[in-house]
Design a protein around this motif. Structure first.
Motif, PDB file in Angstrom:
ATOM      1  N   LYS A 327       0.844  -1.206   0.000  1.00  0.00           N
ATOM      2  CA  LYS A 327       0.000   0.000   0.000  1.00  0.00           C
ATOM      3  C   LYS A 327       0.875   1.251   0.000  1.00  0.00           C
ATOM      4  O   LYS A 327       0.624   2.217   0.720  1.00  0.00           O
ATOM      5  CB  LYS A 327      -0.952   0.000   1.195  1.00  0.00           C
ATOM      6  CG  LYS A 327      -1.932  -1.171   1.194  1.00  0.00           C
ATOM      7  CD  LYS A 327      -2.867  -1.134   2.380  1.00  0.00           C
ATOM      8  CE  LYS A 327      -3.838  -2.318   2.340  1.00  0.00           C
ATOM      9  NZ  LYS A 327      -4.762  -2.328   3.504  1.00  0.00           N
ATOM     10  N   ALA A 328       1.910   1.187  -0.846  1.00  0.00           N
ATOM     11  CA  ALA A 328       2.876   2.286  -0.891  1.00  0.00           C
ATOM     12  C   ALA A 328       2.923   2.968  -2.248  1.00  0.00           C
ATOM     13  O   ALA A 328       3.878   3.666  -2.559  1.00  0.00           O
ATOM     14  CB  ALA A 328       4.270   1.760  -0.531  1.00  0.00           C
ATOM     15  N   GLY A 329       1.890   2.765  -3.067  1.00  0.00           N
ATOM     16  CA  GLY A 329       1.904   3.391  -4.378  1.00  0.00           C
ATOM     17  C   GLY A 329       0.811   2.861  -5.269  1.00  0.00           C
ATOM     18  O   GLY A 329      -0.182   2.307  -4.789  1.00  0.00           O
ATOM     19  N   VAL A 330       1.007   3.021  -6.581  1.00  0.00           N
ATOM     20  CA  VAL A 330       0.026   2.554  -7.559  1.00  0.00           C
ATOM     21  C   VAL A 330       0.732   1.787  -8.673  1.00  0.00           C
ATOM     22  O   VAL A 330       1.932   1.970  -8.904  1.00  0.00           O
ATOM     23  CB  VAL A 330      -0.770   3.720  -8.167  1.00  0.00           C
ATOM     24  CG1 VAL A 330      -1.603   4.421  -7.109  1.00  0.00           C
ATOM     25  CG2 VAL A 330       0.144   4.706  -8.884  1.00  0.00           C
ATOM     26  N   VAL A 331      -0.051   0.955  -9.362  1.00  0.00           N
ATOM     27  CA  VAL A 331       0.452   0.194 -10.500  1.00  0.00           C
ATOM     28  C   VAL A 331      -0.294   0.673 -11.744  1.00  0.00           C
ATOM     29  O   VAL A 331      -1.527   0.774 -11.736  1.00  0.00           O
ATOM     30  CB  VAL A 331       0.239  -1.314 -10.289  1.00  0.00           C
ATOM     31  CG1 VAL A 331       0.685  -2.090 -11.525  1.00  0.00           C
ATOM     32  CG2 VAL A 331       1.016  -1.786  -9.061  1.00  0.00           C
ATOM     33  N   ILE A 332       0.444   0.968 -12.792  1.00  0.00           N
ATOM     34  CA  ILE A 332      -0.144   1.542 -14.005  1.00  0.00           C
ATOM     35  C   ILE A 332       0.305   0.780 -15.252  1.00  0.00           C
ATOM     36  O   ILE A 332       1.231  -0.027 -15.211  1.00  0.00           O
ATOM     37  CB  ILE A 332       0.263   3.017 -14.171  1.00  0.00           C
ATOM     38  CG1 ILE A 332       1.793   3.113 -14.299  1.00  0.00           C
ATOM     39  CG2 ILE A 332      -0.252   3.864 -13.015  1.00  0.00           C
ATOM     40  CD1 ILE A 332       2.298   4.377 -14.922  1.00  0.00           C
ATOM     41  N   ASP A 333      -0.366   1.082 -16.378  1.00  0.00           N
ATOM     42  CA  ASP A 333       0.101   0.673 -17.696  1.00  0.00           C
ATOM     43  C   ASP A 333       0.888   1.859 -18.255  1.00  0.00           C
ATOM     44  O   ASP A 333       0.300   2.891 -18.595  1.00  0.00           O
ATOM     45  CB  ASP A 333      -1.089   0.347 -18.601  1.00  0.00           C
ATOM     46  CG  ASP A 333      -0.659  -0.041 -20.016  1.00  0.00           C
ATOM     47  OD1 ASP A 333       0.522   0.137 -20.364  1.00  0.00           O
ATOM     48  OD2 ASP A 333      -1.530  -0.508 -20.785  1.00  0.00           O
ATOM     49  N   PRO A 334       2.219   1.773 -18.342  1.00  0.00           N
ATOM     50  CA  PRO A 334       3.015   2.927 -18.758  1.00  0.00           C
ATOM     51  C   PRO A 334       2.778   3.351 -20.202  1.00  0.00           C
ATOM     52  O   PRO A 334       3.115   4.474 -20.577  1.00  0.00           O
ATOM     53  CB  PRO A 334       4.463   2.455 -18.545  1.00  0.00           C
ATOM     54  CG  PRO A 334       4.385   0.968 -18.660  1.00  0.00           C
ATOM     55  CD  PRO A 334       3.055   0.590 -18.069  1.00  0.00           C
ATOM     56  N   THR A 335       2.201   2.469 -21.021  1.00  0.00           N
ATOM     57  CA  THR A 335       1.929   2.833 -22.414  1.00  0.00           C
ATOM     58  C   THR A 335       0.633   3.627 -22.535  1.00  0.00           C
ATOM     59  O   THR A 335       0.349   4.181 -23.596  1.00  0.00           O
ATOM     60  CB  THR A 335       1.847   1.575 -23.303  1.00  0.00           C
ATOM     61  OG1 THR A 335       0.712   0.781 -22.924  1.00  0.00           O
ATOM     62  CG2 THR A 335       3.107   0.738 -23.174  1.00  0.00           C
ATOM     63  N   ASN A 336      -0.147   3.664 -21.457  1.00  0.00           N
ATOM     64  CA  ASN A 336      -1.359   4.484 -21.417  1.00  0.00           C
ATOM     65  C   ASN A 336      -0.968   5.844 -20.852  1.00  0.00           C
ATOM     66  O   ASN A 336      -0.950   6.057 -19.640  1.00  0.00           O
ATOM     67  CB  ASN A 336      -2.410   3.811 -20.535  1.00  0.00           C
ATOM     68  CG  ASN A 336      -3.734   4.551 -20.510  1.00  0.00           C
ATOM     69  OD1 ASN A 336      -3.778   5.768 -20.676  1.00  0.00           O
ATOM     70  ND2 ASN A 336      -4.819   3.833 -20.290  1.00  0.00           N
ATOM     71  N   LEU A 337      -0.624   6.763 -21.723  1.00  0.00           N
ATOM     72  CA  LEU A 337      -0.051   8.036 -21.291  1.00  0.00           C
ATOM     73  C   LEU A 337      -1.026   8.874 -20.487  1.00  0.00           C
ATOM     74  O   LEU A 337      -0.613   9.630 -19.596  1.00  0.00           O
ATOM     75  CB  LEU A 337       0.450   8.813 -22.506  1.00  0.00           C
ATOM     76  CG  LEU A 337       1.624   8.173 -23.258  1.00  0.00           C
ATOM     77  CD1 LEU A 337       2.012   9.019 -24.457  1.00  0.00           C
ATOM     78  CD2 LEU A 337       2.826   7.979 -22.341  1.00  0.00           C
ATOM     79  N   LYS A 338      -2.297   8.750 -20.772  1.00  0.00           N
ATOM     80  CA  LYS A 338      -3.296   9.487 -19.989  1.00  0.00           C
ATOM     81  C   LYS A 338      -3.293   9.010 -18.544  1.00  0.00           C
ATOM     82  O   LYS A 338      -3.288   9.812 -17.602  1.00  0.00           O
ATOM     83  CB  LYS A 338      -4.684   9.298 -20.605  1.00  0.00           C
ATOM     84  CG  LYS A 338      -5.769  10.089 -19.897  1.00  0.00           C
ATOM     85  CD  LYS A 338      -7.119   9.908 -20.591  1.00  0.00           C
ATOM     86  CE  LYS A 338      -8.213  10.701 -19.877  1.00  0.00           C
ATOM     87  NZ  LYS A 338      -9.539  10.525 -20.532  1.00  0.00           N
ATOM     88  N   GLN A 339      -3.283   7.682 -18.363  1.00  0.00           N
ATOM     89  CA  GLN A 339      -3.239   7.095 -17.017  1.00  0.00           C
ATOM     90  C   GLN A 339      -1.914   7.416 -16.334  1.00  0.00           C
ATOM     91  O   GLN A 339      -1.883   7.744 -15.139  1.00  0.00           O
ATOM     92  CB  GLN A 339      -3.430   5.578 -17.112  1.00  0.00           C
ATOM     93  CG  GLN A 339      -3.451   4.854 -15.775  1.00  0.00           C
ATOM     94  CD  GLN A 339      -3.400   3.343 -15.933  1.00  0.00           C
ATOM     95  OE1 GLN A 339      -2.415   2.785 -16.393  1.00  0.00           O
ATOM     96  NE2 GLN A 339      -4.488   2.683 -15.545  1.00  0.00           N
ATOM     97  N   PHE A 340      -0.840   7.336 -17.084  1.00  0.00           N
ATOM     98  CA  PHE A 340       0.500   7.572 -16.548  1.00  0.00           C
ATOM     99  C   PHE A 340       0.642   9.017 -16.060  1.00  0.00           C
ATOM    100  O   PHE A 340       1.088   9.285 -14.932  1.00  0.00           O
ATOM    101  CB  PHE A 340       1.534   7.259 -17.616  1.00  0.00           C
ATOM    102  CG  PHE A 340       2.949   7.079 -17.116  1.00  0.00           C
ATOM    103  CD1 PHE A 340       3.296   7.349 -15.795  1.00  0.00           C
ATOM    104  CD2 PHE A 340       3.950   6.634 -17.970  1.00  0.00           C
ATOM    105  CE1 PHE A 340       4.600   7.175 -15.336  1.00  0.00           C
ATOM    106  CE2 PHE A 340       5.252   6.469 -17.531  1.00  0.00           C
ATOM    107  CZ  PHE A 340       5.569   6.751 -16.215  1.00  0.00           C
ATOM    108  N   SER A 341       0.275   9.978 -16.898  1.00  0.00           N
ATOM    109  CA  SER A 341       0.414  11.392 -16.522  1.00  0.00           C
ATOM    110  C   SER A 341      -0.485  11.732 -15.338  1.00  0.00           C
ATOM    111  O   SER A 341      -0.101  12.540 -14.477  1.00  0.00           O
ATOM    112  CB  SER A 341       0.084  12.290 -17.715  1.00  0.00           C
ATOM    113  OG  SER A 341      -1.233  12.069 -18.186  1.00  0.00           O
ATOM    114  N   LYS A 342      -1.667  11.099 -15.272  1.00  0.00           N
ATOM    115  CA  LYS A 342      -2.564  11.325 -14.139  1.00  0.00           C
ATOM    116  C   LYS A 342      -1.924  10.838 -12.843  1.00  0.00           C
ATOM    117  O   LYS A 342      -2.036  11.485 -11.791  1.00  0.00           O
ATOM    118  CB  LYS A 342      -3.896  10.615 -14.354  1.00  0.00           C
ATOM    119  CG  LYS A 342      -4.910  10.858 -13.232  1.00  0.00           C
ATOM    120  CD  LYS A 342      -6.215  10.133 -13.506  1.00  0.00           C
ATOM    121  CE  LYS A 342      -7.242  10.421 -12.404  1.00  0.00           C
ATOM    122  NZ  LYS A 342      -6.769  10.015 -11.063  1.00  0.00           N
ATOM    123  N   ALA A 343      -1.223   9.692 -12.899  1.00  0.00           N
ATOM    124  CA  ALA A 343      -0.551   9.163 -11.708  1.00  0.00           C
ATOM    125  C   ALA A 343       0.527  10.123 -11.229  1.00  0.00           C
ATOM    126  O   ALA A 343       0.694  10.363 -10.023  1.00  0.00           O
ATOM    127  CB  ALA A 343       0.052   7.790 -12.010  1.00  0.00           C
TER     128      ALA A 343
END
Length: 382
Positions: A327-343
């Motif tokens: 519970k120390a962060g988030v996991v993302i799809d780095p190729t999804n730039l919208k999701q990545f930039s939001k993180a």
């Protein structure tokens, strides 16, 4: 007395697998086991305390070395079995009792590695090169034989990601798979003495919010996607003013410096090449970002968490599961730039007490994880 045969293509002081084999041999000998090491090459280690059998195989071209060692080690392992040896193989070996799959399955790596190519021409050339490679062909064949061999009783993997690769890609019985997380040096990587004084020595303003990226392979570990996501996030005026990206680990950075300049981020990104003081970067940053396109495990995720650094991790990295569990962060799809930039923006705007809670979660989780003893897999053999 148990008799153990350790098998890997090379013994050396360099490389995680190479060092781990030597470590394993020493531990087994301390426990009273009779240990023999089967290899084809020794580089820079003291072998006087080990019983070593060297297989003579050609070391060039790479595909012939791969095939030769796989065949020769398979034959030797079968003979050793008659002498009651338990064979523990690292890498691409067939028919052993225990197979350690540290790097994951090659076919999954290839699929993910293609994501590093952002132009159609580059992708086409990469696929052409891969599909005409003898090494690629033989590695796929050897791994299929190794993962589906009925004589292999157990598979040791470093993460849930690799476990899923074996189950989904090769129909391996999940009860035969043992996850053993890599251990890190907590005397070096810990949350003590966290401060931004180190940044001042690097001529960086300690009042800014620092995202940290660490890798020795910027292409595969998604740095281009990070630059793109950082550029999108920088459309936010406060983020543009206060956020800064530190990139550590790779020496050949000219192309990335050029890209950063082209998207007007050259003053927002600092490159530091390879360093021996990574712990100082972890302890002085605000958020660790690891957008890897493929990684079977990822020591840097463990190191960052141990230093109490909140983390944004790629779902394609094996140790992203540790980010979720801690519970120390988030996991993302780095190729999804919208999701990545939001993180990136979400972490930038988190309150100090939220970041502090994540920091405590991270370091406490790694303390507990490192206390867990890996199962003695040889204890399963009678």
């Amino acid at each position: 007395m148990k008799k153990v045969l350790l098998v890997y293509k090379k013994l050396s002081n360099y490389g995680g697998t190479e060092r781990y084999i030597v470590y394993t041999a020493k531990k087994l000998i301390e426990k009273g086991c009779s240990v023999k090491i089967l290899t084809s090459q020794i580089n820079g280690i003291d072998t006087s305390k080990f019983d070593i059998k060297i297989l003579k195989v050609p070391h060039w071209p790479s595909w012939l070395k791969l095939v030769s060692f796989a065949v020769a080690s398979y034959i030797y392992t079968k003979k050793a079995k008659k002498d009651n040896y338990i064979s523990y193989c690292f890498g691409n070996s067939i028919g052993c009792d225990i197979l350690r799959v540290s790097g994951g399955a090659h076919k999954f790596y290839v699929k993910q590695a293609y994501l590093r190519h952002t132009s159609k021409l580059s992708l086409m050339l990469a696929k052409l090169k891969r599909n005409t490679s003898l090494y690629h062909f033989f590695l796929l064949y050897i791994q299929k034989k190794a993962f589906t061999n009925k004589n292999t009783k157990y598979f040791v993997v470093p993460s849930e990601l690799v476990k899923n690769q074996l189950v989904q890609g090769y129909n391996v019985d999940s009860s035969k798979i043992v996850i053993q997380y890599n251990k890190i040096d907590l005397s070096k990587y810990n949350s003590q003495n966290k401060n931004k004084a180190f940044l001042q020595a690097l001529n960086l303003n300690p009042d800014k919010f620092y995202f940290l990226y660490v890798s020795t392979n910027f292409w595969l570990k998604g740095f281009s996607y990070l630059l793109e996501a950082f550029s999108i996030a920088s459309k936010d005026s406060k983020f543009f003013e206060k956020a800064h990206l530190i990139a550590v680990g790779q020496d050949n950075i000219k192309k990335f410096q050029t890209k950063a300049k082209n998207i007007k981020l050259d003053h927002k990104v600092s490159f530091f090449g390879k360093r021996n003081d990574l712990e100082n970067f972890y302890k002085s940053s605000d958020c660790f970002v690891y957008p890897s396109l493929y990684d079977s495990a990822g020591f840097v995720i463990e190191e960052a968490l141990a230093c109490g650094l909140p983390t944004i991790a790629s779902k394609f990295a094996g140790y992203s599961e540790l980010v979720e569990k801690s519970k120390a962060g988030v996991v993302i799809d780095p190729t999804n730039l919208k999701q990545f930039s939001k993180a990136l923006l979400d972490f930038f705007y988190k309150k100090n007490d939220e970041l502090e809670l994540m920091s405590c979660n991270a370091s406490n989780f790694m303390l507990q994880l490192n206390k867990l003893e890996n199962e003695d897999i040889f204890g399963r053999f009678r």
